[in-house]
Design an enzyme around this catalytic site. Structure first.
Site, mmCIF file in Angstrom:
data_model
loop_
_atom_site.group_PDB
_atom_site.id
_atom_site.type_symbol
_atom_site.label_atom_id
_atom_site.label_comp_id
_atom_site.label_asym_id
_atom_site.label_seq_id
_atom_site.Cartn_x
_atom_site.Cartn_y
_atom_site.Cartn_z
ATOM 1 N NE ARG A 15 -2.109 -1.688 3.532
ATOM 2 C CZ ARG A 15 -2.566 -1.864 4.774
ATOM 3 N NH1 ARG A 15 -3.746 -1.363 5.106
ATOM 4 N NH2 ARG A 15 -1.840 -2.516 5.661
ATOM 5 C CE LYS A 75 0.331 -2.401 9.592
ATOM 6 N NZ LYS A 75 -0.872 -2.578 10.453
ATOM 7 C CE1 TYR A 94 -5.725 2.571 10.187
ATOM 8 C CE2 TYR A 94 -4.569 2.081 8.139
ATOM 9 C CZ TYR A 94 -5.736 2.394 8.819
ATOM 10 O OH TYR A 94 -6.910 2.540 8.118
ATOM 11 C CG HIS A 96 -2.517 -1.093 15.166
ATOM 12 N ND1 HIS A 96 -3.876 -1.091 15.412
ATOM 13 C CD2 HIS A 96 -2.385 -0.970 13.817
ATOM 14 C CE1 HIS A 96 -4.539 -0.990 14.267
ATOM 15 N NE2 HIS A 96 -3.663 -0.904 13.285
ATOM 16 C CD GLU A 118 -3.955 2.889 15.518
ATOM 17 O OE1 GLU A 118 -3.058 2.722 16.375
ATOM 18 O OE2 GLU A 118 -3.711 3.281 14.347
ATOM 19 C CG ASP A 270 -2.958 -4.669 12.756
ATOM 20 O OD1 ASP A 270 -1.816 -5.113 12.623
ATOM 21 O OD2 ASP A 270 -3.662 -4.302 11.803
#
Length: 373
Positions: A15, A75, A94, A96, A118, A270
């Site tokens: 991505r 990510k 993101y 996490h 998130e 995740d």
């Protein structure tokens, strides 16, 4: 502002942080955008397309990290990327962090500003930047689980839809949020017998109004999870506690009561995973077996369909990227409480309560940290 978009380096992660169309929006507003060469190669977007949109294309990630004021990624930064972060630099991706002590420590030490997709909230109480990838992961959970049920892949040899004269496979979905809804859509479409478990009765009522008698909705309790998950051919873990580690809903001791070759797909991986036996896997080696039960625990599931995922993610993130670039991160966070909810680490402070609790940091409210630093 100079916005940097490095190429992702996580295993089988193709991505891109932004599309050329999004880059063009930023450039039209007077911002500079620097992208790493090959950013969109995995999804059919060329360096020429980014250049035509107004981006500066550079060869190495270090050239992006060295000067960018705002980094837009997909990510979480890997250790080598964390080492390139600069004090005061803004990272939007993101993250996490609740199950990831090492990354949290690295971001605190970097003295950067880390805003997590998130935990950004929406006016209706949802998580609008998590939603598009939850939609993708929910839909993928069923196709991945169906493949894992094939005998050649360690499964029990069950076809989810069945055939005339043979009953369909049974799917238990733990959590009726965005992931659970999309998983149910796909499972129903295949003709499986579907049960969705959730603690919120209003959510179950909503799902019942959408699916009618095509699914079974059950109030989630320990007994209900045991009854329906242990009888299922495929269990999808779709629970979410925003910003926090996922609760463990199935213990290893319960696996022995499942049929050998049954499949667990842990979409919550995740956030640490919702099965006791879960551990993160990659697209290169997506599954492992514990006590005869096939586990699929890929930590970046939407990365398997990166073109769809990139366009869906950019649709959601671009408005917030524009806010951060136009107003500067500090003013944007002061102005927008929903975006401010995404602030997880700010100049050495841990500003997300579940992350602070998970790793033993003092929690500093976002506004307090912004006002003093």
């Amino acid at each position: 502002m100079l916005i940097g978009i490095p190429k992702e380096i996580k295993n089988h992660e193709y991505r891109a942080g932004m599309t050329p169309a999004a880059v063009h929006e930023l450039v039209q507003r007077g911002h500079r955008v620097r992208v790493q060469a090959g950013l969109g190669a995995g999804i059919g977007l060329s360096d020429g397309q980014y250049a035509a949109a107004g981006a500066e294309v550079v060869a190495a990630a270090a050239e992006v990290y060295a000067e960018a004021e705002l980094l837009v990624k997909v990510k979480e930064p890997q250790p080598a990327e964390c080492a390139m972060l600069r004090p005061g630099q803004v990272l939007f991706a993101y993250l996490h962090l609740a199950p990831d002590a090492a990354q949290t420590q690295a971001l605190v030490a970097a003295d950067c500003v880390a805003i997590a997709y998130e935990t950004v909230t929406g006016p209706g109480g949802g998580l609008p930047l998590l939603a598009p990838m939850s939609e993708v992961a929910g839909r993928m959970s069923i196709q991945a689980g169906a493949a894992c049920l094939e005998k050649s892949r360690g499964g029990a040899g069950v076809l989810l839809g069945g055939v005339p004269g043979v009953p369909p496979g049974r799917v238990a979905i733990l959590g009726g949020g965005v992931v659970g809804y999309n998983a149910a859509q796909m499972a129903v479409g295949l003709g499986a017998e579907v049960t969705v478990l959730d603690r919120a009765l209003e959510r179950l009522a909503y799902l019942d109004s959408l699916f009618g008698n095509r699914i079974r909705t059950i109030r989630s309790t320990a007994d209900a999870i045991e009854e329906y998950a242990l009888a299922a051919d495929l269990v999808v873990g779709a629970v979410l506690v925003p910003g926090a580690a996922a609760p463990k809903l199935l213990a290893r001791s319960q696996l022995a009561r499942m049929r050998p070759g049954s499949v667990l797909v842990d979409v919550a991986i995740d956030q640490g995973g919702c099965f006791e036996t879960s551990r993160p896997t990659t697209h290169a080696a997506p599954t492992f077996v514990v006590d005869g039960i096939n586990h699929y625990c890929v930590a970046n599931m939407p990365g398997a369909v990166p073109r769809t995922s990139t366009f869906a993610l950019t649709n959601a993130t671009l408005p917030d990227v524009l806010k951060l670039a136009d107003a500067g991160y500090r003013q944007a966070l002061f102005d927008d409480a929903h975006l401010r909810a995404g602030l997880n680490v700010h100049r050495g402070d841990v500003t997300c309560a579940p992350v602070a609790a998970a790793h033993g940091y003092d929690f500093v409210p976002p506004l307090t940290s912004l006002e003093r630093r």
